[in-house]
Enzyme design. Structure first.
Site, PDB file in Angstrom:
ATOM      1  CG  HIS A  96      17.588 -27.248   9.487  1.00  0.00           C
ATOM      2  ND1 HIS A  96      18.475 -26.670   8.605  1.00  0.00           N
ATOM      3  CD2 HIS A  96      17.059 -28.314   8.828  1.00  0.00           C
ATOM      4  CE1 HIS A  96      18.476 -27.348   7.470  1.00  0.00           C
ATOM      5  NE2 HIS A  96      17.622 -28.359   7.591  1.00  0.00           N
ATOM      6  CD  GLU A  97      13.918 -30.382   9.722  1.00  0.00           C
ATOM      7  OE1 GLU A  97      13.214 -30.223   8.694  1.00  0.00           O
ATOM      8  OE2 GLU A  97      15.047 -30.912   9.695  1.00  0.00           O
ATOM      9  CG  HIS A 104       5.667 -24.401   1.989  1.00  0.00           C
ATOM     10  ND1 HIS A 104       4.813 -25.323   2.577  1.00  0.00           N
ATOM     11  CD2 HIS A 104       5.198 -24.235   0.719  1.00  0.00           C
ATOM     12  CE1 HIS A 104       3.892 -25.685   1.713  1.00  0.00           C
ATOM     13  NE2 HIS A 104       4.094 -25.046   0.582  1.00  0.00           N
TER      14      HIS A 104
END
Length: 227
Positions: A96-97, A104
């Site tokens: 998820h991170e 980005h």
């Protein structure tokens, strides 16, 4: 005002239930290992590498479920219960991170909007409480002060709602990649999905709580301005 307190208590109770459920799910899926024994760090490295991202650093951060991606210095920060754990829960959180890192890299619009809101929200968080308190105390003689506090608090509410699509999309990217990898199978994929879904609910409740509080201050302002 009575209606507000009913809503406020309801949101607070819902928040407690969601947080308790998240802790329970994480604890449950922390006991289930990944197929190949990969840790949260391993999963993060693999996901970033397979998506062509080589300028993001994976670091270790203190605390429990304090995992986050920092777009400023391009770091995936994994908590103690994720970094070295080879569980399904750790794999889901790490992926998820990394989903944020993918956002980005691809200039995902909601993430850019959230990043642009950070300076305003940081400024607001420093002063909004005192301005709101002062505004309520001086409502009859200086209503503009409370209005200024409401505008500042509205920034945090907006930030909470902008966060929702960012978090949901990061989980979608994570689950798509996990399904294609050899980290989960048909049995453990739903478990990873369930863990991330439970985490997403916390952001929904936070946004609703912020909105309820904003409406409360607006009601006070409108009530005071009519007198």
């Amino acid at each position: 005002m009575d209606i507000y307190w009913i809503i406020f208590i309801g949101v607070a109770l819902l928040s407690w239930i969601v947080q308790a459920r998240l802790q329970s799910k994480f604890k449950k899926y922390s006991r289930i290992p990944t197929l190949n024994g990969m840790t949260g760090r391993d999963v993060a490295e693999k996901m970033l590498r397979e998506n062509g991202i080589y300028d993001v650093t994976i670091t270790h951060t203190n605390g429990h479920l304090t995992d986050h991606y920092n777009p400023t210095d391009k770091t995936v920060n994994l908590s103690e219960s994720v970094y070295a754990s080879n569980s399904i829960a750790a794999a889901a959180v790490a992926a998820h991170e990394c989903g944020h890192a993918l956002q980005h890299a691809k200039a995902y619009a909601p993430l850019n909007l959230r990043s642009n809101l950070v300076p305003a929200v940081s400024f607001s968080s420093k002063y909004v409480t005192w301005i709101l308190l002062g505004g309520m105390f001086l409502l009859k003689v200086f209503p503009a002060l409370l209005l200024a506090g409401i505008i500042l608090f509205a920034m945090t509410t907006l930030f909470s709602f902008v966060t929702l699509p960012v978090e949901i999309d990061a989980s979608r990217r994570a689950l798509n990649w996990l399904e294609e990898s050899d980290i989960v199978d048909r049995q453990t994929y739903p478990q990873a999905k369930d863990a991330l879904k439970s985490a997403a609910y916390t952001y929904v409740v936070a946004a609703l709580g912020s909105l309820a509080t904003l409406l409360y201050y607006i009601m006070i302002f409108l009530g005071g301005s009519r007198r």
